[in-house]
Motif scaffolding. Structure first.
Motif, PDB file in Angstrom:
ATOM      1  N   LEU A  86      52.490  36.893  40.374  1.00 35.75           N
ATOM      2  CA  LEU A  86      53.039  38.230  40.194  1.00 35.75           C
ATOM      3  C   LEU A  86      52.081  39.288  40.721  1.00 35.75           C
ATOM      4  O   LEU A  86      50.863  39.172  40.570  1.00 35.75           O
ATOM      5  N   THR A  87      52.653  40.330  41.328  1.00 36.64           N
ATOM      6  CA  THR A  87      51.821  41.428  41.811  1.00 36.64           C
ATOM      7  C   THR A  87      51.395  42.306  40.642  1.00 36.64           C
ATOM      8  O   THR A  87      52.093  42.417  39.633  1.00 36.64           O
ATOM      9  N   SER A  88      50.273  42.962  40.809  1.00 36.04           N
ATOM     10  CA  SER A  88      49.802  43.890  39.777  1.00 36.04           C
ATOM     11  C   SER A  88      50.765  45.051  39.605  1.00 36.04           C
ATOM     12  O   SER A  88      50.963  45.554  38.493  1.00 36.04           O
ATOM     13  N   ASP A  89      51.386  45.501  40.712  1.00 36.85           N
ATOM     14  CA  ASP A  89      52.333  46.617  40.623  1.00 36.85           C
ATOM     15  C   ASP A  89      53.537  46.246  39.768  1.00 36.85           C
ATOM     16  O   ASP A  89      54.027  47.072  38.983  1.00 36.85           O
ATOM     17  N   ALA A  90      54.042  45.012  39.918  1.00 35.46           N
ATOM     18  CA  ALA A  90      55.183  44.577  39.099  1.00 35.46           C
ATOM     19  C   ALA A  90      54.815  44.572  37.627  1.00 35.46           C
ATOM     20  O   ALA A  90      55.584  45.030  36.774  1.00 35.46           O
ATOM     21  N   ILE A  91      53.635  44.074  37.308  1.00 39.18           N
ATOM     22  CA  ILE A  91      53.200  44.006  35.907  1.00 39.18           C
ATOM     23  C   ILE A  91      53.014  45.406  35.341  1.00 39.18           C
ATOM     24  O   ILE A  91      53.416  45.696  34.208  1.00 39.18           O
ATOM     25  N   ARG A  92      52.430  46.311  36.118  1.00 41.89           N
ATOM     26  CA  ARG A  92      52.259  47.694  35.655  1.00 41.89           C
ATOM     27  C   ARG A  92      53.611  48.367  35.434  1.00 41.89           C
ATOM     28  O   ARG A  92      53.785  49.133  34.476  1.00 41.89           O
ATOM     29  N   THR A  93      54.578  48.087  36.308  1.00 44.39           N
ATOM     30  CA  THR A  93      55.903  48.677  36.150  1.00 44.39           C
ATOM     31  C   THR A  93      56.563  48.187  34.874  1.00 44.39           C
ATOM     32  O   THR A  93      57.147  48.975  34.113  1.00 44.39           O
ATOM     33  N   TRP A 179      58.044  40.990  43.923  1.00 45.35           N
ATOM     34  CA  TRP A 179      57.162  40.775  42.777  1.00 45.35           C
ATOM     35  C   TRP A 179      56.054  39.784  43.067  1.00 45.35           C
ATOM     36  O   TRP A 179      55.173  39.584  42.230  1.00 45.35           O
ATOM     37  N   ARG A 180      56.106  39.126  44.203  1.00 42.65           N
ATOM     38  CA  ARG A 180      55.130  38.085  44.528  1.00 42.65           C
ATOM     39  C   ARG A 180      53.986  38.661  45.350  1.00 42.65           C
ATOM     40  O   ARG A 180      54.158  39.596  46.142  1.00 42.65           O
ATOM     41  N   THR A 181      52.814  38.064  45.180  1.00 43.05           N
ATOM     42  CA  THR A 181      51.662  38.478  45.986  1.00 43.05           C
ATOM     43  C   THR A 181      51.782  38.006  47.427  1.00 43.05           C
ATOM     44  O   THR A 181      51.087  38.496  48.305  1.00 43.05           O
ATOM     45  N   GLY A 182      52.684  37.048  47.665  1.00 42.22           N
ATOM     46  CA  GLY A 182      52.916  36.550  49.017  1.00 42.22           C
ATOM     47  C   GLY A 182      54.137  35.659  49.018  1.00 42.22           C
ATOM     48  O   GLY A 182      54.638  35.275  47.957  1.00 42.22           O
ATOM     49  N   PRO A 183      54.681  35.314  50.174  1.00 42.64           N
ATOM     50  CA  PRO A 183      55.854  34.438  50.224  1.00 42.64           C
ATOM     51  C   PRO A 183      55.502  33.043  49.730  1.00 42.64           C
ATOM     52  O   PRO A 183      54.356  32.605  49.832  1.00 42.64           O
TER      53      PRO A 183
END
Length: 321
Positions: A86-93, A179-183
């Motif tokens: 998970l990306t940090s941006d998704a978790i913060r959102t 939401w992923r850090t990469g594909p």
């Protein structure tokens, strides 16, 4: 003589009147004293209540001024640590916390609850790092199997959706690429569960089907078994009550009972190695039978090799406390 005879009753009546007046006087005095005491008690209670209110309001004002509304504790950084993709941006959102909010006034349990409500997240630790940082430590759910379900929409229309399962049977949607850090790796494949009943719970909930739970346990056991790297599970049929039918990417069909997977996988490896020595490959094998395992074979040269799989880095599992 008459005066002496008649004087005594008069004195007695006078004494009785004096005694009655004295009793009434003492009763009035007692009543008045009680009224004074009650009034004094009411005044004391009222005074204490006013003092408590003043102290409470004053303490609240002090806390608001010094802590809860103090810009010295404004959030300037939201630090995110996760063991998955998970990306940090998704978790913060999902945390619904904005920069500039007061760190001390923030409801940490609300942040934890909102994050753990998201199906891809298993556990979250929320921590204040004074004076300006909110720290989020996230333990993600890792999908181990996948299925295709039919959803009935309003009006009777149907739609198909892909659901993922983690090893504990929690249902998830495949992660959105945003939401992923990469594909995902090109050669990353999940075993497909077929024959899944139509009453699969929605994402965020946990399946209770014994067949599905057994299939997930088999997949996890397979990843640590002697058969890892020898073959790869392509799909598992969970439609029958007492067995699981596994199909490998080499098109072998292996039948399992719903328990003791370690023993069954060990038997599979023994038979697999023996047939390899004979230049043969397993076509069908029934491991659900304890003795005289039924097996059919094909020429080993006709079986495609096992495609390399994307290696998964081990992720520490956080205990729920």
């Amino acid at each position: 003589m008459l005066r002496w005879l008649t004087g005594k009753p008069k004195n007695r009546r006078a004494q009785e009147r004096e005694y009655g007046l004295d009793v009434k006087l003492r009763t009035s005095q007692t009543r008045a004293a009680r009224v004074r005491m009650v009034g004094l008690g009411v005044v004391i209670v009222f005074s204490l209540a006013v003092m408590a209110l003043v102290l409470w309001r004053g303490g609240q004002w002090v806390l608001d001024g010094l802590i809860y509304e103090n810009n010295a504790f404004a959030i300037q950084q939201i630090e995110v640590q996760t063991d998955g993709v998970l990306t940090s941006d998704a978790i913060r959102t999902w945390a619904r916390v904005k920069l500039g909010e007061n760190l001390m006034a923030l409801d940490l349990m609300r942040v934890k609850r909102d994050l753990e409500w998201q199906p891809p997240i298993q556990f979250v630790a929320v921590e204040r790092v004074l004076p300006h940082t909110l720290k989020l430590t996230v333990n993600e759910r890792e999908p181990v199997a996948q299925t295709l379900v039919t959803l009935v929409r309003r009006g009777g229309a149907t739609d198909q959706a892909v659901y993922d399962f983690d090893e504990d049977g929690h249902v998830m949607r495949p992660l959105d690429l945003r939401w992923r850090t990469g594909p995902p790796p090109v050669n990353e494949r999940l075993p497909i569960l077929v024959g899944v009943p139509p009453n699969v719970p929605p994402p965020g909930q946990q399946v209770t089907s014994p067949q599905i739970r057994a299939a997930l346990a088999l997949i996890c056991e397979f990843d640590h078994s002697p058969m890892t790297g020898m073959v790869e599970i392509e799909r598992i049929d969970v439609s029958q009550p007492d067995i699981l039918k596994v199909t490998t990417t080499q098109k072998a069909e292996i039948t399992f009972s719903l328990s003791h997977f370690d023993v069954q996988l060990h038997h599979w490896r023994l038979i697999y190695d023996q047939y390899q020595k004979w230049g043969k490959a397993i076509a069908t094998l029934d491991l659900s039978i304890s003795n005289n395992l039924p097996v059919q074979w094909v020429a080993a040269a006709s079986v495609p090799p096992v495609a390399p799989r994307a290696l998964k880095s081990p992720r520490p599992k956080r205990k729920h406390v």
